[in-house]
Design a protein around this motif. Structure first.
Motif, PDB file in Angstrom:
ATOM      1  N   TYR A 100       0.723  -1.271   0.036  1.00  0.00           N
ATOM      2  CA  TYR A 100      -0.009  -0.036   0.110  1.00  0.00           C
ATOM      3  C   TYR A 100       0.758   1.201  -0.039  1.00  0.00           C
ATOM      4  N   SER A 101       0.310   2.567  -0.556  1.00  0.00           N
ATOM      5  CA  SER A 101       0.788   3.556  -0.407  1.00  0.00           C
ATOM      6  C   SER A 101       0.249   4.263   1.083  1.00  0.00           C
ATOM      7  N   ILE A 102       0.878   4.826   1.747  1.00  0.00           N
ATOM      8  CA  ILE A 102       0.442   5.530   3.045  1.00  0.00           C
ATOM      9  C   ILE A 102       0.555   6.960   3.036  1.00  0.00           C
ATOM     10  N   GLY A 103      -0.403   7.715   3.449  1.00  0.00           N
ATOM     11  CA  GLY A 103      -0.633   9.203   3.294  1.00  0.00           C
ATOM     12  C   GLY A 103      -0.840   9.591   5.016  1.00  0.00           C
ATOM     13  N   TRP A 104      -0.213  10.852   5.139  1.00  0.00           N
ATOM     14  CA  TRP A 104      -0.334  11.412   6.288  1.00  0.00           C
ATOM     15  C   TRP A 104      -1.386  12.610   6.049  1.00  0.00           C
ATOM     16  N   PHE A 105      -2.220  12.920   6.954  1.00  0.00           N
ATOM     17  CA  PHE A 105      -3.175  14.006   6.885  1.00  0.00           C
ATOM     18  C   PHE A 105      -3.201  14.611   8.236  1.00  0.00           C
ATOM     19  N   ARG A 106      -3.866  15.773   8.255  1.00  0.00           N
ATOM     20  CA  ARG A 106      -4.291  16.562   9.523  1.00  0.00           C
ATOM     21  C   ARG A 106      -5.449  17.172   9.570  1.00  0.00           C
ATOM     22  N   ARG A 121     -10.136  17.979   6.704  1.00  0.00           N
ATOM     23  CA  ARG A 121      -8.928  17.269   6.879  1.00  0.00           C
ATOM     24  C   ARG A 121      -8.150  17.603   5.534  1.00  0.00           C
ATOM     25  N   GLU A 122      -6.830  17.637   5.462  1.00  0.00           N
ATOM     26  CA  GLU A 122      -6.134  17.852   4.463  1.00  0.00           C
ATOM     27  C   GLU A 122      -4.935  17.042   4.246  1.00  0.00           C
ATOM     28  N   GLY A 123      -4.598  16.445   2.966  1.00  0.00           N
ATOM     29  CA  GLY A 123      -3.516  15.676   2.662  1.00  0.00           C
ATOM     30  C   GLY A 123      -2.110  16.482   3.018  1.00  0.00           C
ATOM     31  N   ILE A 124      -1.101  15.902   3.663  1.00  0.00           N
ATOM     32  CA  ILE A 124       0.199  16.253   3.739  1.00  0.00           C
ATOM     33  C   ILE A 124       1.271  15.714   2.965  1.00  0.00           C
ATOM     34  N   ALA A 125       1.035  14.527   2.752  1.00  0.00           N
ATOM     35  CA  ALA A 125       2.411  13.746   2.148  1.00  0.00           C
ATOM     36  C   ALA A 125       1.934  12.173   1.864  1.00  0.00           C
ATOM     37  N   CYS A 126       2.451  11.815   0.993  1.00  0.00           N
ATOM     38  CA  CYS A 126       2.107  10.332   0.817  1.00  0.00           C
ATOM     39  C   CYS A 126       3.390   9.629   0.040  1.00  0.00           C
ATOM     40  N   ILE A 127       3.428   8.247   0.456  1.00  0.00           N
ATOM     41  CA  ILE A 127       4.636   7.579   0.036  1.00  0.00           C
ATOM     42  C   ILE A 127       4.135   6.156  -0.578  1.00  0.00           C
ATOM     43  N   SER A 128       4.555   5.804  -1.707  1.00  0.00           N
ATOM     44  CA  SER A 128       4.087   4.521  -2.239  1.00  0.00           C
ATOM     45  C   SER A 128       4.725   3.306  -1.482  1.00  0.00           C
ATOM     46  N   TYR A 176      -3.153  14.590  13.686  1.00  0.00           N
ATOM     47  CA  TYR A 176      -2.741  14.016  12.557  1.00  0.00           C
ATOM     48  C   TYR A 176      -3.021  12.776  12.447  1.00  0.00           C
ATOM     49  N   TYR A 177      -3.305  12.181  11.227  1.00  0.00           N
ATOM     50  CA  TYR A 177      -3.800  10.997  10.973  1.00  0.00           C
ATOM     51  C   TYR A 177      -3.113  10.235   9.866  1.00  0.00           C
ATOM     52  N   CYS A 178      -3.049   8.901   9.507  1.00  0.00           N
ATOM     53  CA  CYS A 178      -2.450   8.209   8.477  1.00  0.00           C
ATOM     54  C   CYS A 178      -3.313   7.246   7.980  1.00  0.00           C
ATOM     55  N   ALA A 179      -3.304   7.044   6.795  1.00  0.00           N
ATOM     56  CA  ALA A 179      -4.342   6.125   6.184  1.00  0.00           C
ATOM     57  C   ALA A 179      -3.569   5.419   4.857  1.00  0.00           C
ATOM     58  N   LYS A 180      -4.204   4.283   4.415  1.00  0.00           N
ATOM     59  CA  LYS A 180      -3.595   3.511   3.278  1.00  0.00           C
ATOM     60  C   LYS A 180      -4.517   3.523   2.177  1.00  0.00           C
ATOM     61  N   THR A 181      -3.943   3.414   0.912  1.00  0.00           N
ATOM     62  CA  THR A 181      -4.451   3.175  -0.374  1.00  0.00           C
ATOM     63  C   THR A 181      -3.683   2.493  -1.022  1.00  0.00           C
ATOM     64  N   GLY A 224      -3.197  18.813  -1.241  1.00  0.00           N
ATOM     65  CA  GLY A 224      -4.246  18.821  -0.251  1.00  0.00           C
ATOM     66  C   GLY A 224      -5.513  18.109  -0.364  1.00  0.00           C
ATOM     67  N   ASN A 225      -5.637  17.669  -1.377  1.00  0.00           N
ATOM     68  CA  ASN A 225      -6.945  17.132  -1.574  1.00  0.00           C
ATOM     69  C   ASN A 225      -6.688  15.510  -1.617  1.00  0.00           C
ATOM     70  N   TYR A 226      -7.375  14.495  -1.565  1.00  0.00           N
ATOM     71  CA  TYR A 226      -7.090  13.134  -1.597  1.00  0.00           C
ATOM     72  C   TYR A 226      -8.233  12.177  -2.056  1.00  0.00           C
ATOM     73  N   TYR A 227      -7.749  11.040  -2.323  1.00  0.00           N
ATOM     74  CA  TYR A 227      -9.048  10.182  -2.661  1.00  0.00           C
ATOM     75  C   TYR A 227      -8.562   8.909  -2.493  1.00  0.00           C
ATOM     76  N   GLY A 228      -9.391   7.882  -2.408  1.00  0.00           N
ATOM     77  CA  GLY A 228      -9.153   6.357  -2.106  1.00  0.00           C
ATOM     78  C   GLY A 228      -8.302   5.891  -1.115  1.00  0.00           C
ATOM     79  N   PHE A 229      -8.431   6.854   0.161  1.00  0.00           N
ATOM     80  CA  PHE A 229      -7.817   6.093   1.218  1.00  0.00           C
ATOM     81  C   PHE A 229      -8.740   5.511   2.404  1.00  0.00           C
ATOM     82  N   GLY A 230      -8.311   4.510   3.056  1.00  0.00           N
ATOM     83  CA  GLY A 230      -9.029   3.890   3.884  1.00  0.00           C
ATOM     84  C   GLY A 230      -8.148   3.511   4.946  1.00  0.00           C
ATOM     85  N   SER A 231      -8.998   2.820   6.177  1.00  0.00           N
ATOM     86  CA  SER A 231      -8.077   2.176   7.292  1.00  0.00           C
ATOM     87  C   SER A 231      -7.514   3.379   8.058  1.00  0.00           C
ATOM     88  N   TRP A 232      -8.318   4.336   8.388  1.00  0.00           N
ATOM     89  CA  TRP A 232      -7.640   5.456   9.028  1.00  0.00           C
ATOM     90  C   TRP A 232      -7.298   5.299  10.517  1.00  0.00           C
TER      91      TRP A 232
END
Length: 125
Positions: free
Chosen positions: A32-38, A45-52, A94-99, A107-115
């Protein structure tokens, strides 16, 4: 089912640093890619960064570039967010989630879950 747990939030003074962790359990996380949000009080809620996953390609929302660094240790099933030169406006949960198919864009995001449940960061003097 992948589960994510954030940790590392704290109260710090302006200019300080924190390193947040997002620990994954339940299944291998490198798929999964993992994203950080706040989310700040009263704000979306806004997206900060994502890593594949395996390639570890990264993306940062423009306003976060230079101060925030995302990284991952797949052997430890953990994704990190290093935050430097913190400002009072960085105060948020601050939250993380997977996609597997989503991403973060400006800052926008889509397709994330398992917060995860979130971790509080407070920047104040």
């Amino acid at each position: 089912q992948l589960q994510l747990v954030e940790s590392g939030g704290a109260s710090v003074q302006p200019g300080g640093s924190l390193k947040l962790s997002c620990a994954a359990s339940g299944s291998p996380s490198d798929y999964y890619s993992i994203g950080w949000f706040r989310q700040a009080p009263g704000m979306e809620r806004e997206g900060i960064a994502c890593i594949s996953g395996r390639n570890q390609n990264t993306y940062y929302t423009d306003s976060m570039k230079g101060r925030f660094t995302i990284s991952r240790d797949n052997a430890k099933n953990t994704v990190f967010l290093q935050m430097d030169s913190l400002k009072p406006e960085d105060t948020a949960v601050y939250y993380c989630a997977k996609t597997s198919t989503g991403w973060i864009t400006s800052g926008n995001y889509y397709g994330f879950g398992s917060w995860g449940q979130g971790t509080q960061v407070t920047v104040s003097s």
